[in-house]
Motif scaffolding. Sequence first.
Motif, PDB file in Angstrom:
ATOM      1  N   ASN A  31       0.825  -1.219   0.000  1.00 28.45           N
ATOM      2  CA  ASN A  31       0.000   0.000   0.000  1.00 28.45           C
ATOM      3  C   ASN A  31       0.853   1.260   0.000  1.00 28.45           C
ATOM      4  OD1 ASN A  31      -2.341  -1.509   0.009  1.00 28.45           O
ATOM      5  ND2 ASN A  31      -2.621  -1.404   2.238  1.00 28.45           N
ATOM      6  N   TRP A  32       1.935   1.239   0.774  1.00 27.40           N
ATOM      7  CA  TRP A  32       2.775   2.425   0.859  1.00 27.40           C
ATOM      8  C   TRP A  32       3.507   2.688  -0.452  1.00 27.40           C
ATOM      9  CZ3 TRP A  32       8.008   1.726   0.194  1.00 27.40           C
ATOM     10  CH2 TRP A  32       8.508   0.429   0.392  1.00 27.40           C
ATOM     11  N   GLU A  39       0.983   4.350  -2.557  1.00 32.20           N
ATOM     12  CA  GLU A  39       0.834   5.714  -2.062  1.00 32.20           C
ATOM     13  C   GLU A  39       1.944   6.613  -2.598  1.00 32.20           C
ATOM     14  OE1 GLU A  39       1.073   8.196   2.158  1.00 32.20           O
ATOM     15  OE2 GLU A  39       1.046   6.002   2.167  1.00 32.20           O
ATOM     16  N   ARG A  64       1.232   7.388  -6.210  1.00 39.98           N
ATOM     17  CA  ARG A  64       0.113   8.335  -6.286  1.00 39.98           C
ATOM     18  C   ARG A  64       0.552   9.739  -5.871  1.00 39.98           C
ATOM     19  NH1 ARG A  64      -3.055   5.317  -3.930  1.00 39.98           N
ATOM     20  NH2 ARG A  64      -2.785   6.046  -1.780  1.00 39.98           N
ATOM     21  N   HIS A  65       1.439   9.818  -4.901  1.00 40.76           N
ATOM     22  CA  HIS A  65       1.923  11.122  -4.435  1.00 40.76           C
ATOM     23  C   HIS A  65       2.552  11.915  -5.574  1.00 40.76           C
ATOM     24  CE1 HIS A  65       4.015  14.125  -2.009  1.00 40.76           C
ATOM     25  NE2 HIS A  65       5.112  13.822  -2.674  1.00 40.76           N
TER      26      HIS A  65
END
Length: 827
Positions: free
Chosen positions: A223-224, A227, A230-231
């Motif tokens: 997930n990270w 993330e 996506r960031h």
Amino acid sequence: MLSVSAAQDLTLQQPVFNYFQSAHGRRAWAAGYSKSGLEIWTGALQIASDVSPEFRRAGTVSAIPGTEIVSTISVQPSHISRVYVGPDFSVEEEVWVPLDEAAVLLSYTVRTGRAPEIIVRFRPSLNLMWPAATGGQESHWEPHWSGYLLDDPGRQFAAVVLAPGANAHDEPLNVAAPALQREQLAVTLDPHSPRILFAQIPADPANREHATTAAQALLDSSNWQQESDRHYRDLLASELNIDTPDPQMNRALEWAEIALDQDWFCNAVLGCGYIGGFGPSRRNRRPQYAWFFAGDGMVALHGALAAGDLTHARDELRFIAKYQDQQTGMIWHELSQSAPYIDWRSKYPYMFVHADLTYPYISAVADYLRASNDSAFLQEIWPSVQKAYRYGRTLVADDGLPRIPEGKEGADEQDALTDEIALSASWVKSCEDYAHLAERAGDSRATSEARALAEKSRAAFAARYWDKARKFPIQGHRRDGQAMQDRGLGATTAVREHLFSESQIAAVLDQIASWRFETDWGTRNFAAGEPGYDPTAYAHGSVWAFGTADVAEAYWSAHRPEIGWQIWRTLIPWSFLDSPGHIQEVMRGDTYYPQVESVPEQTWSSAALLITVVRGLFGLEIDAEKNTVSLSPHLPAEWDHASLSHVVVGNSKLDLAFEENLDSFTLHIKNSGAAVRLAFHPQIPLGAQSVSASMNGRTVGVQVKTNAEDEHADLELSIPSGESEVAIHYQNGIEVILPGSPAALGATSAGMKLTSLKLEQDVVQLDVDVMAGHDDKVEIRTRRLLRSAGAAKLRRLGKDEYEVSIPTPNVESGSYGHEQVRIELVH
């Protein structure tokens, strides 16, 4: 800009050479050269160094070092990957750093062939950033964690190196004694899921189990990683986007925005701010220079303002103010991330040594306020600004110009000076900016006083710093009162602030545009041939990305756009010379190659690339206080379009698209908010006639401003919500296209340098420095007919295009000479 719909759209392939790469988070990073191992850092703490894989083929004893078989290197904003190709295998390594965790993950995937045994070797460090040190560390293998525990004898720091399912590992020889720095550890990874995680954990044994469990969770979740991808997509979708006909330039500017975001770092004790850059550890420098510098941070915050990132710009000002000397008001110079663990202020002479940083701090606050109209922040920061201003006044002598106190330095760290031209120019600007801030704060007395001081210093400036004999500014004065003789770039701020007469400014710009300053990769900070010139020195003849960008902006502001573009575009290849986007600090002055002290990822280099293309080439300035956008684009003649998206003015957001040709300049505007004022001043072709303008099909007033080397159409407009079109039409203009001179790594400078361009009646005059034996050409575009070019050869390329071959100067082969080319147009 290039598509950012997926993170892999930003992937850059690097040649297999000894290039620097890095993976970044807010609280950790991994970095190193492709032919050596990585360093793993979590803020002030280096967990390990020389981290690299080895591969053991089935049935063999000896392992193959990964550093010897790197095949390809790919860099994405979220991570880096390297492919290792052996005799019968191919393995991909990915290096990831979570956005907000003090951890680094290395994972491996067998792509082709027989799966080798993957071993990761590293040197446990657990050492602090320069100039602090822990004095060593202890290493333990913890079977229930399947990893190493590293801690120091003083029980201040601890880290884990987790390798779940590891088949084998080195056992530290001295479990209870500090390990020597040269000792290495190695672990054989799980063949089914080869991965290893480096993470800092609390030094308190009572909290270790919980922290280690949290670190292990990073290994079990992706997930990270999603993330992080996506960031960066969100970052580029929300900040200023620039699109031009040059894909390499577009990519360089995208990566400059990414680099700035990655240079924002959070120290667990000191707080969050822009760090100076990322580079390898060198002797006692651990590493170079991943700590905080107020001056670098002020350049970075201007980069954030250029990108439309008001939040980081504001928070950087807060970070700088946090460590301001509360007694004197002086702004600090540098702050190691290890400062909390040593007596940084008292025992080390680095924090309050630079007298040249307090003035730009005042101006930075004013620049942020204009861009944001953030009245609440002004109220918050105003006491700090007042202290800075009071300190700045203590430096001012009777003539109204500042002096550097004994024991302090200006920008020049190599020479002991009593004053500097850049410091004095910065004082003038800070007075004017302080007057503006005081007016906004409601202090009319301080406003009047600061304006009076600015006027006094302006009146004294040229008399102190103009060298009549050399027709060039004095860079400063030594402690014995003698003027520095070498010609340098210290006058750049003075030129932009118009602190000399127009004729003096012209003389300065003519000289800086010459081959003695200009190379094919940027601008030397000292002119070649000066007594102190040394092309290999850090600050006496080398080429800085920051300085080059600053010089280019000075030419754009002085309406010498062809020279500004010629200089600025030399920096584009720097973005891809090493770690993408994180531009090198400094090149040699005689060879296109990093100067020996250069940091491969220098924050202010990336920021400067972005700042100057926004403020200089596009002439974009946002005044949220007046709800006004100023737009003075100097688009190169070879472009037919460009665009700026996500230009934020208060509550409005503008998308601006330009189209230009020999007959017209059109601006398409999409305003998704309330009406804004637009001061629109685009460059139009030299000598343009019959200039007219319209907005949404209705005629509007336009004035033509003719400068020494360019012309602009000036319009003042109100831009309503929705879509609008502004069209400017003209006839018989002339455009000049200069050749590019991209340098190959290791090359010397040989390209043509334009020093001035003028149109006088029916004659275009080019002054150029050219190298003997070099074939230089210039392209002219115009609807008019060209009659002759004197000694230059004139060739018609098409209906409206001509090629001018520059004569070879009568100088020794391989040397530069000056030529003046006069091109006559048919009346």
